[in-house]
Design a protein around this motif. Structure first.
Motif, mmCIF file in Angstrom:
data_model
loop_
_atom_site.group_PDB
_atom_site.id
_atom_site.type_symbol
_atom_site.label_atom_id
_atom_site.label_comp_id
_atom_site.label_asym_id
_atom_site.label_seq_id
_atom_site.Cartn_x
_atom_site.Cartn_y
_atom_site.Cartn_z
ATOM 1 N N GLU A 9 15.545 36.191 -21.607
ATOM 2 C CA GLU A 9 15.592 36.774 -20.012
ATOM 3 C C GLU A 9 17.089 36.285 -19.712
ATOM 4 O OE1 GLU A 9 12.379 35.189 -17.235
ATOM 5 O OE2 GLU A 9 14.149 34.300 -16.130
ATOM 6 N N TYR A 10 17.838 37.122 -18.997
ATOM 7 C CA TYR A 10 19.166 36.824 -18.677
ATOM 8 C C TYR A 10 19.375 37.329 -17.094
ATOM 9 C CZ TYR A 10 20.698 40.664 -21.743
ATOM 10 O OH TYR A 10 20.628 41.732 -22.296
ATOM 11 N N ASP A 11 20.398 36.853 -16.445
ATOM 12 C CA ASP A 11 20.994 37.614 -15.037
ATOM 13 C C ASP A 11 22.196 38.209 -15.728
ATOM 14 O OD1 ASP A 11 22.325 37.967 -12.995
ATOM 15 O OD2 ASP A 11 22.002 36.072 -11.875
ATOM 16 N N HIS A 57 20.454 43.398 -16.042
ATOM 17 C CA HIS A 57 19.625 42.100 -16.322
ATOM 18 C C HIS A 57 18.646 42.403 -17.459
ATOM 19 C CE1 HIS A 57 21.495 40.995 -12.679
ATOM 20 N NE2 HIS A 57 21.072 42.184 -11.919
ATOM 21 N N ALA A 58 17.857 41.356 -17.811
ATOM 22 C CA ALA A 58 17.025 41.430 -18.698
ATOM 23 C C ALA A 58 15.646 40.352 -18.661
ATOM 24 C CB ALA A 58 17.454 41.047 -20.362
ATOM 25 N N ARG A 119 17.050 50.963 2.688
ATOM 26 C CA ARG A 119 17.012 50.639 4.158
ATOM 27 C C ARG A 119 18.489 50.379 4.636
ATOM 28 N NH1 ARG A 119 15.365 44.220 3.737
ATOM 29 N NH2 ARG A 119 17.525 43.631 3.320
ATOM 30 N N ARG A 120 18.519 50.554 5.986
ATOM 31 C CA ARG A 120 19.925 50.456 6.676
ATOM 32 C C ARG A 120 20.594 49.024 6.382
ATOM 33 N NH1 ARG A 120 22.957 54.084 7.752
ATOM 34 N NH2 ARG A 120 23.825 52.598 9.022
ATOM 35 N N ALA A 121 19.559 48.020 6.457
ATOM 36 C CA ALA A 121 20.406 46.481 6.609
ATOM 37 C C ALA A 121 20.731 46.205 4.870
ATOM 38 C CB ALA A 121 19.340 45.628 6.863
ATOM 39 N N ARG A 122 21.790 45.786 4.562
ATOM 40 C CA ARG A 122 22.138 45.207 3.406
ATOM 41 C C ARG A 122 21.259 44.342 2.910
ATOM 42 N NH1 ARG A 122 24.973 40.460 4.039
ATOM 43 N NH2 ARG A 122 25.654 40.274 6.342
ATOM 44 N N PRO A 123 21.144 44.114 1.558
ATOM 45 C CA PRO A 123 20.331 43.202 0.952
ATOM 46 C C PRO A 123 20.924 41.875 1.096
ATOM 47 C CG PRO A 123 21.552 44.494 -0.760
ATOM 48 C CD PRO A 123 22.058 44.895 0.518
ATOM 49 N N ALA A 124 19.858 40.671 1.513
ATOM 50 C CA ALA A 124 20.221 39.385 1.719
ATOM 51 C C ALA A 124 19.567 38.571 0.418
ATOM 52 C CB ALA A 124 19.811 38.740 2.994
ATOM 53 N N LEU A 125 18.519 39.001 0.315
ATOM 54 C CA LEU A 125 17.810 38.049 -0.927
ATOM 55 C C LEU A 125 17.794 38.606 -2.465
ATOM 56 C CD1 LEU A 125 14.216 37.138 0.643
ATOM 57 C CD2 LEU A 125 15.925 35.452 -0.529
ATOM 58 N N ASP A 126 18.227 40.057 -2.311
ATOM 59 C CA ASP A 126 18.413 40.826 -3.745
ATOM 60 C C ASP A 126 19.382 41.303 -3.948
ATOM 61 O OD1 ASP A 126 15.573 40.238 -4.438
ATOM 62 O OD2 ASP A 126 14.699 41.776 -3.163
ATOM 63 N N ARG A 129 21.006 42.577 -7.329
ATOM 64 C CA ARG A 129 19.471 42.920 -8.039
ATOM 65 C C ARG A 129 19.065 44.282 -7.682
ATOM 66 N NH1 ARG A 129 17.460 37.930 -9.884
ATOM 67 N NH2 ARG A 129 19.382 36.701 -10.325
ATOM 68 N N GLU B 9 16.330 38.597 7.354
ATOM 69 C CA GLU B 9 16.157 38.099 5.814
ATOM 70 C C GLU B 9 17.032 37.439 5.514
ATOM 71 O OE1 GLU B 9 15.306 41.512 2.720
ATOM 72 O OE2 GLU B 9 17.174 40.750 1.935
ATOM 73 N N ASN B 81 24.656 43.079 11.286
ATOM 74 C CA ASN B 81 24.860 42.914 9.788
ATOM 75 C C ASN B 81 26.298 43.228 9.184
ATOM 76 O OD1 ASN B 81 22.392 42.623 9.072
ATOM 77 N ND2 ASN B 81 21.683 44.919 9.265
ATOM 78 N N ALA B 124 15.760 32.280 -15.828
ATOM 79 C CA ALA B 124 17.379 32.480 -15.647
ATOM 80 C C ALA B 124 17.480 33.575 -14.436
ATOM 81 C CB ALA B 124 17.449 33.465 -17.048
ATOM 82 N N LEU B 125 16.630 34.724 -14.317
ATOM 83 C CA LEU B 125 16.676 35.582 -13.229
ATOM 84 C C LEU B 125 16.147 34.991 -11.936
ATOM 85 C CD1 LEU B 125 15.524 38.828 -15.088
ATOM 86 C CD2 LEU B 125 17.500 38.322 -13.481
#
Lengths: 253, 253
Positions: A9-11, A57-58, A119-126, A129, B9, B81, B124-125
């Motif tokens: 597994e890797y980022d 990623h893996a 979606r309109r809003a940019r990702p904060a959590l992802d 990814r 988020e 945002n 890892a991820l």
């Protein structure tokens, strides 16, 4: 000299990709340098099922490694996870490889997932990814278009210019597009893929999702065998290598 | 002066928590400083449905904000945002709040998810998103134990020493423990929670999951009302605030 199979597994974020390169740190280098610490300092050569691009990623990459020492797979896994620190590379499973096994050439199926945050809003959590696509996508149309690409074809239109494969003939077994709330998730399975094939397929399907192109268009692009006809190469960081399957599966620990 | 509702988020990693503090950057500060740029430089005071701890993430935190200017909710969302960059805080939805609405006191239900990665190999991820527990957990036993905690009780045994709530009476509507591959996922729902309540519940259920304590034990801890009896406070970074529900839901854009 025992041959080991490893599930990794890797980022992909901090790496130049799986493969060793002059211009930065690769997953392969992190793994081999960790393994060298268990191999009297000798750097073993590793081979992976898929040479993932920079940023990819893996969850289930598979690699092989020959060591001078006989170690129980559980101990090898634990020791590698100690020595790969602090990098985001983790050995999830390890096995003594079956006779004649090869992580790359013995693979009979590979699976990937591509995530679009729609979606309109940019990702904060992802962030890092997902591919952030603000304009609404019609996932059902993308799925319908994808079904026209299944089967054995010359995928020249969807391969990278730098692709080193001798033949562009590939059999695409699964290409599903599904909406999950704000996400559009694409799942792809085949025995093997060409360089950038999935990212080029995604970039092309997105044109259908926007309604700029019809459901039949990705198939026409395929039939043209002309890679200037396809959509953009979708960003690497939204792609994850999920699994590899083998005819004879190693006895994972 | 219009009152706005915002669904947020955020990645809790870089913050001292929701609430403004002397010792570091909070989500509240990032939001209010972004809003000040749309408010002639005047810092508006925001109120959140849940004052998440340092490290806790949110997919659906809800906050309120009063601005001097009348802005369509879509424009407010886009502008915030822009100004919350580069921080991992994103306004997913915005609305003009209904008359008399309050992000915190009008909330009738709150939902959280807690993720345990239950395998030998380190993450890892999902580093920073899961609690890595190497010893195998019996998720079914944890789930059975959790069902004994549902309903209206004095949760003194599961609250933080620093908890400021006047009463420890809470009604726990849902506490589910499910295994998904290598993960054990805990979902909790209630009108409101005490400080550290979910993290203390998880730390206690884990003792059951290890087999160190019986399925009846978390209920006995509850009945004791003695917070020295409960398990450890599980790490913050595996907790995500999922949603808030209101009697009168804002018209989200």
């Amino acid at each position: 000299m025992p041959l080991y199979a490893l599930t990794l597994e890797y980022d992909g974020g901090p790496f130049v990709g799986w493969q060793r390169q002059e211009n930065g740190l690769s997953v392969q280098q992190v793994l081999e340098e960790a393994a060298a610490k268990l191999n009297d300092g000798v750097l073993p050569a590793s081979i992976a099922a898929g040479r993932t691009d920079a940023g990819v990623h893996a969850e289930g990459q598979v690699a092989q490694l020959t060591l001078a020492r006989d170690l129980p797979p559980e101990r090898l896994r634990e020791a590698l996870n100690f020595h790969t620190r602090p990098y985001p590379v983790s050995v999830v499973r390890a096995a003594l490889a079956p006779e004649g096994w090869n992580a790359r050439f013995a693979a009979v199926q590979r699976g990937y997932r591509y995530r679009i945050l729609n979606r309109r809003a940019r990702p904060a959590l992802d962030a890092g990814r997902v591919w952030h696509v603000q304009h609404p996508l019609d996932a059902a149309a993308m799925h319908a278009a994808a079904q026209g690409l299944l089967g054995k074809h010359d995928f020249s239109a969807y391969r990278a210019a730098a692709c080193q494969a001798k033949s562009a003939l590939r059999t695409l077994d699964r290409l599903e597009v599904a909406r999950l709330g704000d996400e559009v998730v694409i799942t792809a399975e085949a025995r093997s893929f060409l360089h950038h094939q999935i990212r080029n397929l995604v970039g092309t399907l997105v044109e259908v999702g926007f309604g700029r192109r019809g459901v039949e268009w990705p198939r026409r692009v395929l039939d043209s065998r002309d890679r200037t006809k396809a959509g953009q190469t979708a960003p690497a960081e939204a792609l994850t290598f999920l699994f590899v399957r083998y005819e004879v599966e190693p006895e994972w620990r």
